[in-house]
Structures are given as C-alpha cells and as structure tokens.
Design a protein around this motif. Sequence first.
Motif, short mmCIF file in Angstrom:
data_model
loop_
_atom_site.label_atom_id
_atom_site.label_comp_id
_atom_site.label_asym_id
_atom_site.label_seq_id
_atom_site.Cartn_x
_atom_site.Cartn_y
_atom_site.Cartn_z
N UNK A 159 3.23 5.79 4.96
CA UNK A 159 3.30 4.53 4.23
C UNK A 159 2.72 4.69 2.82
N UNK A 160 1.68 5.48 2.72
CA UNK A 160 1.05 5.70 1.41
C UNK A 160 2.03 6.36 0.44
N UNK A 161 2.79 7.34 0.92
CA UNK A 161 3.76 8.01 0.06
C UNK A 161 4.81 7.02 -0.43
N UNK A 162 5.28 6.15 0.48
CA UNK A 162 6.25 5.13 0.10
C UNK A 162 5.68 4.24 -0.99
N UNK A 163 4.41 3.89 -0.86
CA UNK A 163 3.81 2.94 -1.78
C UNK A 163 3.50 3.56 -3.14
N UNK A 164 3.16 4.84 -3.15
CA UNK A 164 2.63 5.44 -4.38
C UNK A 164 3.63 6.30 -5.14
N UNK A 165 4.72 6.71 -4.51
CA UNK A 165 5.68 7.56 -5.22
C UNK A 165 6.86 6.73 -5.72
N UNK A 166 7.46 7.18 -6.78
CA UNK A 166 8.67 6.54 -7.28
C UNK A 166 9.92 7.31 -6.92
N UNK A 167 9.80 8.22 -5.93
CA UNK A 167 10.89 9.15 -5.63
C UNK A 167 11.80 8.71 -4.49
#
Length: 260
Positions: free
Chosen positions: A151-159
């Motif tokens: 979930x953190x990757x979803x929230x913090x990345x724009x990729x």
Amino acid sequence: MPTVTTDGTTLYYELAGDDDQPTVVFVPDAASGPWLWGWQAPSLTGPYRTLVYAPRGTDGSDSAAPYTVDRFAADLEAILAAADVRRVHLVGAGLGAMVALRYAREYGRARSLSLFGAAASGDHVDSETLATLHPADPTRLRESLALAFSDRFFAETGLIDRIVEWRREEDATGEARTGHLEAVRSFEAGPLYELTLPTLVCHGVDDPIVPIEAGRDLTEDLPRGRFEAVEGKRFCFVEHATAVTDAIDDFIDETAAGDD
C-alpha cells in the motif's frame, strides 16, 4: 532490436554494455514482458553487459506453443547462442526463476543464479492468486497490482499508471497468458543437490503467490544457496529496486571474481 528464430518462433532481445564485461540476463515472471526488469537492467549496464528479452507470447515475440519450462529454457539457450554469450549470470523472477533453474541443469553457460519469488515446484504456487495478478481482463490490471506492491508503494510512487500501461503493451494475453500460467503449475525442479552454481534466493516477505517458506526451503536444498528476505510482495525487487540491485551486483561481482 535483434531477433532469433527457434522452433519456428521469433524472439526479441536486447544487449547493452561492453562485451568484455560479464553478461547478466534477465528472465521475467509468468506472463510479464521485459518491462519488469526496467529498474535492474539499466542500473547494472556498465559494470556488466546486460541482456533483456521478451519470452514467447510477450512484447512482440511470437506466441506459438508449447509453453513449458523446458521450451522457455531452450528459447533462452537459442538467444544466448545467437548473441554469442558464453558465460552468463541469470536473474529470474517467478516463472523466470524456474526457467533459470532448468537452464542451469540442462545447459552449460550459467555461472550464477539470482532468483526472486522462486519455488522448486508448481505445487508451492498459489495458482489462483497468480492468475489474479495476471488477469485475462485488461481493465483489472491496476487492481491486480495490489498483489505485487505494498500500500505504501501505491501511495508514494507515481509509477502505477505507467506500470499498467507497460503491462498492456508487453504482457502475455489470451492463449499465451494461459500457457505461461500452466508452465508454472507443471514445474518440478528435480534434484536440487545437482545444481551446484552459486545461487542467491530473494523472496518478498509478504509474497501472496509463493510463501516465503518455499523460498527458504529451496535455498536449503541448493548446495550453494544464499537466502535474502525482502520487504514487500510479488514484485519486491521493483519496490526496493536500489537495495535489490545492489545485492545482485555484489553477489555477481563476488561470483565473477571467483569464476576468474
């Protein structure tokens, strides 16, 4: 982009870097195109020569059957022969890890293996969840990535949107997708004590498709296995690309030095 035709099937591959450096080849997960190595391959080009390719059924390579681990390993051998690669360090994820294990058993070019989300048998793979990660319905590509990233990757990345687009362009669909998934289900590594290559086994702590215990068991059965847990899910090597790339670099550098 260079091609090779084997078993009546044309496959695309790309080499980068100087030919006097050790060669590292990247083998994607089931139904995934070469986009999956868009973090590790560019970072390792320079100290190594890198080869990224599109397995049959992905990113423009022909989609002819059969789809078996043996056939994928033979395809890899054809690419390496065409590229005149005599010694290779293989990096594989999921199905790509299975292909690397089979390739190391059947062919003589491999010098080390770096494996992600690997299992010694298709019996250790949650096939239903794997199919959910690679949905037949392209409108579900974005939501399926919840199995690949935290979930953190979803929230913090724009990729995420770009990854969805890469998947639309490169990943296997239709019969090719089905064939890739079946290749995973039917895989058996065989006697692991016979695989004496240095092997780095990395596994996402929260991988929902292959439990981390399967990665640990695989490592224990390999004579020269080394295990590393990585925070994250199926594509932990993307989410933690810098740390994972450094680990691959250190491992291959150590192996290559010993090989010399």
